[in-house]
Design a protein around this motif. Structure first.
Motif, PDB file in Angstrom:
ATOM      1  N   ARG A   1       0.553  -1.101   0.039  1.00 14.00           N
ATOM      2  CA  ARG A   1      -0.259  -0.186   0.096  1.00 14.00           C
ATOM      3  C   ARG A   1       1.149   1.348   0.181  1.00 14.00           C
ATOM      4  O   ARG A   1       0.988   1.925  -0.555  1.00 14.00           O
ATOM      5  N   ILE A   2       2.130   0.962   0.742  1.00 15.80           N
ATOM      6  CA  ILE A   2       2.653   2.345   0.949  1.00 15.80           C
ATOM      7  C   ILE A   2       3.109   2.509  -0.572  1.00 15.80           C
ATOM      8  O   ILE A   2       3.479   3.761  -1.240  1.00 15.80           O
ATOM      9  N   GLU A   3       4.107   2.189  -1.042  1.00 14.42           N
ATOM     10  CA  GLU A   3       3.936   1.397  -2.564  1.00 14.42           C
ATOM     11  C   GLU A   3       3.009   2.205  -3.596  1.00 14.42           C
ATOM     12  O   GLU A   3       3.781   3.203  -5.163  1.00 14.42           O
ATOM     13  N   LYS A   4       2.270   1.935  -3.961  1.00 13.45           N
ATOM     14  CA  LYS A   4       1.115   1.777  -4.353  1.00 13.45           C
ATOM     15  C   LYS A   4       0.302   3.187  -4.016  1.00 13.45           C
ATOM     16  O   LYS A   4       0.581   3.854  -5.387  1.00 13.45           O
ATOM     17  N   ALA A   5       1.008   3.778  -3.449  1.00 14.81           N
ATOM     18  CA  ALA A   5       0.322   5.815  -2.610  1.00 14.81           C
ATOM     19  C   ALA A   5       1.469   6.358  -3.076  1.00 14.81           C
ATOM     20  O   ALA A   5       1.427   7.287  -3.380  1.00 14.81           O
ATOM     21  N   GLY A   6       2.860   5.456  -3.717  1.00 11.98           N
ATOM     22  CA  GLY A   6       3.385   6.793  -4.915  1.00 11.98           C
ATOM     23  C   GLY A   6       4.714   7.362  -3.143  1.00 11.98           C
ATOM     24  O   GLY A   6       5.816   7.692  -4.137  1.00 11.98           O
ATOM     25  N   HIS A   7       4.873   6.239  -1.982  1.00 13.63           N
ATOM     26  CA  HIS A   7       6.059   6.604  -1.032  1.00 13.63           C
ATOM     27  C   HIS A   7       7.112   5.954  -1.388  1.00 13.63           C
ATOM     28  O   HIS A   7       6.698   4.972  -2.176  1.00 13.63           O
ATOM     29  N   ILE A   8       7.652   5.756  -0.596  1.00 11.07           N
ATOM     30  CA  ILE A   8       8.758   5.316  -0.078  1.00 11.07           C
ATOM     31  C   ILE A   8       9.631   4.646   0.964  1.00 11.07           C
ATOM     32  O   ILE A   8       9.161   4.837   1.970  1.00 11.07           O
ATOM     33  N   LEU A   9       9.589   3.062   0.635  1.00 11.08           N
ATOM     34  CA  LEU A   9       9.817   2.421   0.722  1.00 11.08           C
ATOM     35  C   LEU A   9      10.837   1.955   1.816  1.00 11.08           C
ATOM     36  O   LEU A   9      11.461   1.585   0.882  1.00 11.08           O
ATOM     37  N   VAL A  10      11.559   2.651   2.485  1.00  9.95           N
ATOM     38  CA  VAL A  10      13.352   2.778   3.015  1.00  9.95           C
ATOM     39  C   VAL A  10      13.348   1.469   3.399  1.00  9.95           C
ATOM     40  O   VAL A  10      14.770   1.508   3.073  1.00  9.95           O
ATOM     41  N   ASP A  11      12.617   0.535   4.442  1.00  6.20           N
ATOM     42  CA  ASP A  11      13.543  -0.732   5.179  1.00  6.20           C
ATOM     43  C   ASP A  11      11.905  -1.468   5.362  1.00  6.20           C
ATOM     44  O   ASP A  11      10.387  -0.468   5.551  1.00  6.20           O
ATOM     45  N   ARG A  12      12.222  -2.978   5.880  1.00  6.00           N
ATOM     46  CA  ARG A  12      11.368  -3.834   6.208  1.00  6.00           C
ATOM     47  C   ARG A  12      12.252  -3.960   6.980  1.00  6.00           C
ATOM     48  O   ARG A  12      13.360  -4.973   6.169  1.00  6.00           O
ATOM     49  N   ALA A  13      11.393  -4.710   7.915  1.00  5.66           N
ATOM     50  CA  ALA A  13      12.553  -5.555   9.001  1.00  5.66           C
ATOM     51  C   ALA A  13      11.470  -6.779   9.382  1.00  5.66           C
ATOM     52  O   ALA A  13       9.940  -5.789   9.627  1.00  5.66           O
ATOM     53  N   ILE A  14      12.240  -7.758  10.071  1.00  4.28           N
ATOM     54  CA  ILE A  14      10.630  -8.688  11.786  1.00  4.28           C
ATOM     55  C   ILE A  14      11.779  -8.347  12.330  1.00  4.28           C
ATOM     56  O   ILE A  14      12.830  -9.210  12.423  1.00  4.28           O
ATOM     57  N   VAL A  15      11.433  -7.985  14.078  1.00  6.20           N
ATOM     58  CA  VAL A  15      11.315  -8.615  15.454  1.00  6.20           C
ATOM     59  C   VAL A  15      10.762  -8.741  15.664  1.00  6.20           C
ATOM     60  O   VAL A  15      10.054  -9.477  16.104  1.00  6.20           O
ATOM     61  N   THR A  16      11.489  -9.958  16.721  1.00  8.61           N
ATOM     62  CA  THR A  16      10.097 -10.864  18.211  1.00  8.61           C
ATOM     63  C   THR A  16      10.326  -9.858  18.788  1.00  8.61           C
ATOM     64  O   THR A  16       9.946  -8.584  19.320  1.00  8.61           O
ATOM     65  N   ASP A  17       9.063 -10.432  19.587  1.00  4.49           N
ATOM     66  CA  ASP A  17       8.249  -9.711  20.943  1.00  4.49           C
ATOM     67  C   ASP A  17       9.706  -9.283  21.700  1.00  4.49           C
ATOM     68  O   ASP A  17       8.787  -9.878  23.286  1.00  4.49           O
ATOM     69  N   ASP A  18      10.162  -8.173  21.912  1.00  2.88           N
ATOM     70  CA  ASP A  18      10.754  -8.530  22.955  1.00  2.88           C
ATOM     71  C   ASP A  18      11.257  -7.053  22.903  1.00  2.88           C
ATOM     72  O   ASP A  18      10.924  -6.093  22.023  1.00  2.88           O
ATOM     73  N   ARG A  19      10.426  -6.254  24.085  1.00  2.00           N
ATOM     74  CA  ARG A  19      10.647  -4.648  24.159  1.00  2.00           C
ATOM     75  C   ARG A  19      12.019  -3.816  23.833  1.00  2.00           C
ATOM     76  O   ARG A  19      12.323  -2.523  23.090  1.00  2.00           O
ATOM     77  N   ASP A  20      13.462  -4.483  24.548  1.00  2.00           N
ATOM     78  CA  ASP A  20      14.651  -3.583  24.209  1.00  2.00           C
ATOM     79  C   ASP A  20      14.857  -4.109  22.885  1.00  2.00           C
ATOM     80  O   ASP A  20      15.203  -3.222  21.936  1.00  2.00           O
ATOM     81  N   THR A  21      14.250  -4.514  21.833  1.00  2.00           N
ATOM     82  CA  THR A  21      14.750  -5.196  20.645  1.00  2.00           C
ATOM     83  C   THR A  21      13.716  -4.316  20.221  1.00  2.00           C
ATOM     84  O   THR A  21      13.953  -3.799  18.362  1.00  2.00           O
ATOM     85  N   ILE A  22      12.547  -4.512  19.608  1.00  2.00           N
ATOM     86  CA  ILE A  22      11.447  -3.161  19.872  1.00  2.00           C
ATOM     87  C   ILE A  22      12.220  -1.908  19.264  1.00  2.00           C
ATOM     88  O   ILE A  22      12.377  -1.045  19.106  1.00  2.00           O
ATOM     89  N   ALA A  23      12.107  -1.565  20.630  1.00  2.71           N
ATOM     90  CA  ALA A  23      12.318  -0.124  20.792  1.00  2.71           C
ATOM     91  C   ALA A  23      14.025  -0.003  20.478  1.00  2.71           C
ATOM     92  O   ALA A  23      14.390   1.396  19.973  1.00  2.71           O
ATOM     93  N   GLY A  24      15.468  -0.866  20.259  1.00  2.70           N
ATOM     94  CA  GLY A  24      16.399  -0.521  19.296  1.00  2.70           C
ATOM     95  C   GLY A  24      15.554  -0.599  18.010  1.00  2.70           C
ATOM     96  O   GLY A  24      16.698   0.027  17.074  1.00  2.70           O
TER      97      GLY A  24
END
Length: 185
Positions: free
Chosen positions: A38-61
């Motif tokens: 949807r981001i790209e279809k709307a004409g915006h730039i997808l700079v990065d995409r990632a997956i992290v685990t359900d861990d507070r420090d990892t998400i916040a980092g």
């Protein structure tokens, strides 16, 4: 009522998407893929995409790293907004918000209620500003990502959307800092 002012130019926004999950990979991440498409279809730039685990420090980092990147103007996370023990995305990110966007949660729930009824109460969708970067915390379902993007984020990330939008205020998000010290669109 909102409208599109065709006399204004479209300005692409640089967006990163983070999926929070202990079980997903990029190959089977439907929510992250929904947002990216949807981001790209709307004409915006997808700079990065990632997956992290359900861990507070990892998400916040990860979100903090992106928020401090001059290449990223908005971050959308998906996953970890429920009530189970591993759902910690709001706890990881809300303390880092310099300003909360309470209206996002209210509007998200209004839109969601029309689709899934009272089940919307099980989401803790939230949003705020972190280092002059918009951060949106969405549930981990493709439907919720569609609702948030289609009903809120797509129009707000369109400079032509009137009477106001996020893009036109981006250059002013750092006005409390020394000029030139923040990000701009």
């Amino acid at each position: 009522m909102s409208r599109i002012d065709e006399s204004r130019p479209f300005i692409p926004v640089r967006i990163a998407v983070l999926t929070v999950s202990d079980t997903r990979s990029l190959e089977d991440d439907k929510s992250g893929a929904t947002l990216a498409a949807r981001i790209e279809k709307a004409g915006h730039i997808l700079v990065d995409r990632a997956i992290v685990t359900d861990d507070r420090d990892t998400i916040a980092g990860k979100v903090s790293d992106w928020a401090y990147s001059p290449d990223i103007e908005a971050i959308i996370t998906t996953g970890g907004t429920g009530f189970t023990g591993r759902d910690v995305t709001p706890e990881a990110l809300e303390p880092l918000f310099e300003k909360r966007m309470d209206g996002f949660s209210a509007l998200f729930h209004r839109i969601s209620y029309d689709k899934i009824g009272t089940s919307t109460i099980q989401s803790r969708a939230t949003a705020g500003l972190m280092h002059q970067t918009f951060v949106f915390v969405l549930p981990g379902s493709p439907g919720a990502c569609k609702d948030a993007w289609d009903g809120i984020l797509e129009p707000q990330f369109d400079y032509r959307h009137m009477p106001c939008n996020f893009v036109e205020i981006m250059p002013r998000l750092d006005e409390h800092l020394r000029r030139g010290g923040g990000k701009s669109a």
